[in-house]
Scaffold this motif. Structure first.
Motif, short mmCIF file in Angstrom:
data_model
loop_
_atom_site.label_atom_id
_atom_site.label_comp_id
_atom_site.label_asym_id
_atom_site.label_seq_id
_atom_site.Cartn_x
_atom_site.Cartn_y
_atom_site.Cartn_z
N LYS A 143 0.83 -1.22 0.00
CA LYS A 143 0.00 0.00 0.00
C LYS A 143 0.86 1.26 0.00
O LYS A 143 0.34 2.36 -0.15
CB LYS A 143 -0.90 0.02 1.24
N CYS A 144 2.17 1.12 0.20
CA CYS A 144 3.05 2.28 0.29
C CYS A 144 2.92 3.18 -0.94
O CYS A 144 2.98 2.70 -2.07
CB CYS A 144 4.50 1.81 0.44
N ILE A 145 2.73 4.48 -0.72
CA ILE A 145 2.59 5.43 -1.83
C ILE A 145 3.88 6.22 -2.06
O ILE A 145 3.91 7.17 -2.82
CB ILE A 145 1.41 6.41 -1.60
N GLU A 146 4.93 5.83 -1.36
CA GLU A 146 6.24 6.50 -1.49
C GLU A 146 6.16 8.01 -1.28
O GLU A 146 6.68 8.80 -2.08
CB GLU A 146 6.89 6.15 -2.83
N CYS A 147 5.48 8.37 -0.20
CA CYS A 147 5.43 9.79 0.16
C CYS A 147 6.70 10.20 0.89
O CYS A 147 7.00 11.38 1.02
CB CYS A 147 4.21 10.05 1.05
N PHE A 148 7.41 9.22 1.44
CA PHE A 148 8.67 9.42 2.18
C PHE A 148 8.50 10.22 3.47
O PHE A 148 9.47 10.76 4.00
CB PHE A 148 9.76 10.03 1.28
N LEU A 149 7.28 10.29 3.97
CA LEU A 149 7.08 10.94 5.28
C LEU A 149 7.79 10.17 6.38
O LEU A 149 8.34 10.74 7.31
CB LEU A 149 5.58 11.06 5.60
N CYS A 150 7.79 8.82 6.24
CA CYS A 150 8.47 8.01 7.26
C CYS A 150 9.98 8.26 7.20
O CYS A 150 10.64 8.37 8.23
CB CYS A 150 8.16 6.53 7.06
N GLN A 151 10.50 8.36 5.99
CA GLN A 151 11.94 8.61 5.83
C GLN A 151 12.31 9.97 6.42
O GLN A 151 13.34 10.14 7.05
CB GLN A 151 12.29 8.61 4.33
N PRO A 170 12.87 3.44 6.97
CA PRO A 170 11.71 2.56 7.14
C PRO A 170 11.03 2.15 5.84
O PRO A 170 10.56 1.02 5.72
CB PRO A 170 10.77 3.38 8.03
N ARG A 171 10.96 3.05 4.86
CA ARG A 171 10.28 2.67 3.62
C ARG A 171 10.96 1.44 3.00
O ARG A 171 10.30 0.57 2.41
CB ARG A 171 10.28 3.85 2.63
N PHE A 172 12.29 1.37 3.13
CA PHE A 172 13.00 0.26 2.48
C PHE A 172 13.14 -0.95 3.40
O PHE A 172 13.40 -2.04 2.92
CB PHE A 172 14.32 0.77 1.89
N PHE A 173 12.89 -0.76 4.68
CA PHE A 173 12.78 -1.93 5.57
C PHE A 173 11.49 -2.69 5.24
O PHE A 173 11.47 -3.91 5.27
CB PHE A 173 12.79 -1.52 7.05
N ILE A 174 10.43 -1.96 4.90
CA ILE A 174 9.19 -2.70 4.57
C ILE A 174 9.35 -3.41 3.22
O ILE A 174 8.78 -4.46 3.01
CB ILE A 174 7.89 -1.83 4.60
N ARG A 175 10.14 -2.85 2.33
CA ARG A 175 10.38 -3.52 1.05
C ARG A 175 11.18 -4.82 1.29
O ARG A 175 10.87 -5.87 0.72
CB ARG A 175 11.15 -2.59 0.12
N VAL A 212 3.45 8.55 11.30
CA VAL A 212 3.19 9.52 10.22
C VAL A 212 2.72 8.86 8.93
O VAL A 212 2.36 9.56 7.98
CB VAL A 212 4.42 10.40 9.91
N CYS A 213 2.71 7.54 8.87
CA CYS A 213 2.39 6.88 7.58
C CYS A 213 0.92 7.11 7.21
O CYS A 213 0.02 6.66 7.93
CB CYS A 213 2.67 5.39 7.67
N PRO A 214 0.66 7.78 6.08
CA PRO A 214 -0.73 8.05 5.71
C PRO A 214 -1.49 6.79 5.30
O PRO A 214 -2.72 6.79 5.25
CB PRO A 214 -0.62 9.03 4.54
N GLU A 215 -0.79 5.73 4.99
CA GLU A 215 -1.44 4.46 4.63
C GLU A 215 -1.62 3.55 5.85
O GLU A 215 -2.06 2.41 5.72
CB GLU A 215 -0.63 3.75 3.55
N HIS A 216 -1.24 4.06 7.01
CA HIS A 216 -1.39 3.31 8.27
C HIS A 216 -0.71 1.95 8.22
O HIS A 216 -1.21 0.96 8.78
CB HIS A 216 -2.88 3.16 8.65
N ILE A 217 0.41 1.91 7.55
CA ILE A 217 1.20 0.66 7.52
C ILE A 217 1.89 0.54 8.87
O ILE A 217 2.52 1.50 9.34
CB ILE A 217 2.23 0.70 6.37
N LYS A 218 1.79 -0.62 9.47
CA LYS A 218 2.45 -0.81 10.78
C LYS A 218 3.92 -1.16 10.52
O LYS A 218 4.36 -2.30 10.65
CB LYS A 218 1.73 -1.90 11.57
N ILE A 219 4.64 -0.11 10.15
CA ILE A 219 6.03 -0.28 9.69
C ILE A 219 6.88 -0.95 10.77
O ILE A 219 7.60 -1.92 10.50
CB ILE A 219 6.64 1.10 9.33
N THR A 220 6.77 -0.46 11.98
CA THR A 220 7.65 -0.96 13.05
C THR A 220 7.23 -2.35 13.50
O THR A 220 8.05 -3.27 13.54
CB THR A 220 7.62 0.01 14.25
FE1 SF4 Z 1 5.26 4.42 2.34
FE2 SF4 Z 1 4.00 5.00 4.63
FE3 SF4 Z 1 6.60 5.54 4.35
FE4 SF4 Z 1 4.80 6.96 2.98
S1 SF4 Z 1 5.05 6.90 5.22
S2 SF4 Z 1 6.75 6.10 2.19
S3 SF4 Z 1 3.25 5.38 2.56
S4 SF4 Z 1 5.66 3.49 4.33
#
Ligand code: SF4
Ligand code: F3S
Ligand code: FES
Length: 249
Positions: A143-151, A170-175, A212-220
């Motif tokens: 679902k990641c939209i690559e907004c890079f808010l997490c980065q 974090p974006r690339f840890f989920i990848r 901060v993830c707008p897609e509510h991905i539970k990254i951690t």
């Molecule tokens: Fe992807 Fe969420 Fe990170 Fe945005 S904040 S890049 S949607 S993982």
């Protein structure tokens, strides 16, 4: 006709800049990006901002609003008090190009460093049927939209330029986690890669990325912690340890 509100918007480029004050009309139902567009239309025609979909799906309109990393198109003006000043600044972790537009190429570089999905040799399209459970496991990360808010928000790189070369974010840890869960991605050890190349050890689980993830991905919880745990298993599993000893000789 809506009410006038006080906006402070950062204007400048890579040589420096300043916050500029505006009084601008705000109408019911509008989002911060609407107000930035109104400023462009009425008072600041050269104000630079990146956006595309205005639907929270392209990941282009990332900015900091009252100090918090957010999507401009998904931040309703009703989030704020009527008398509150709204301060809009560019993402802090990436170099400014102009006004609210930053150079996010750090992220593209980290994406290129990740070895691509690699199925075993000889598997033809249609040979393998994905189980629904395997699809569901990685669906969240897709679902990641690559907004890079997490980065942008992660403290490891936010004010630490010197960590950027060793930390993918974090974006690339989920990848990495997504590929690690893929039943056909057998060629690369994504856990070793996350430790040795992506710097997952720098992450001390502050969970700011998840917040901060707008897609509510539970990254951690769903990507970083399991990857860290599996990396530890890899390292201290007695059989893996013995195998390493034997095959290193
Ligand atoms: Fe992807 Fe969420 Fe990170 Fe945005 S904040 S890049 S949607 S993982
Ligand atoms: Fe950074 Fe997220 Fe870890 S904010 S420190 S990657 S939990
Ligand atoms: Fe596409 Fe905001 S304009 S996410």
């Amino acid at each position: 006709m809506g009410a006038n509100r006080h906006f402070r918007v950062w204007r400048g480029d890579d040589t420096g800049g300043t916050l500029e004050d505006f009084q601008v009309e705000v109408n019911e139902g509008e989002v911060v990006l609407d107000i930035i567009h109104r400023l462009q239309a009425t008072q600041a025609p050269d104000l630079a901002v990146r956006w595309n979909c205005k639907a929270g799906k392209c990941g282009s309109c990332s900015m900091e609003i009252n100090g918090k990393p957010r999507l401009g198109c998904m931040t309703r003006m009703s989030t704020f008090e009527d008398t509150e000043t709204i301060t809009v600044t560019p993402l802090r972790t990436f170099p400014v190009i102009r006004d609210l537009v930053t150079d996010v190429s750090f992220n593209y570089q980290k994406a290129r460093e990740m070895p691509a999905f690699a199925p075993p040799a000889g598997v033809e399209p249609g040979d393998y049927r994905m189980q629904q459970v395997d699809v569901e496991r990685s669906q969240e990360f897709r679902k990641c939209i690559e907004c890079f808010l997490c980065q942008n928000t992660c403290h490891v790189v936010r004010d630490h330029e010197e960590n950027k070369h060793a930390f993918s974010g974090p974006r690339f840890f989920i990848r990495a986690a997504e590929l690690d869960m893929h039943p056909l991605d057998a060629k690369h050890d994504r856990k070793d890669f996350a430790v040795a190349e992506q710097g997952i050890g720098y992450c001390n689980i502050t969970k700011c990325c998840t917040e901060v993830c707008p897609e509510h991905i539970k990254i951690t919880d769903n990507a970083i912690i399991p990857m860290k745990e599996r990396a530890v298993d890899n390292r201290y599993d007695p059989l893996v340890w013995l195998g390493r000893k034997i095959f290193r000789r």
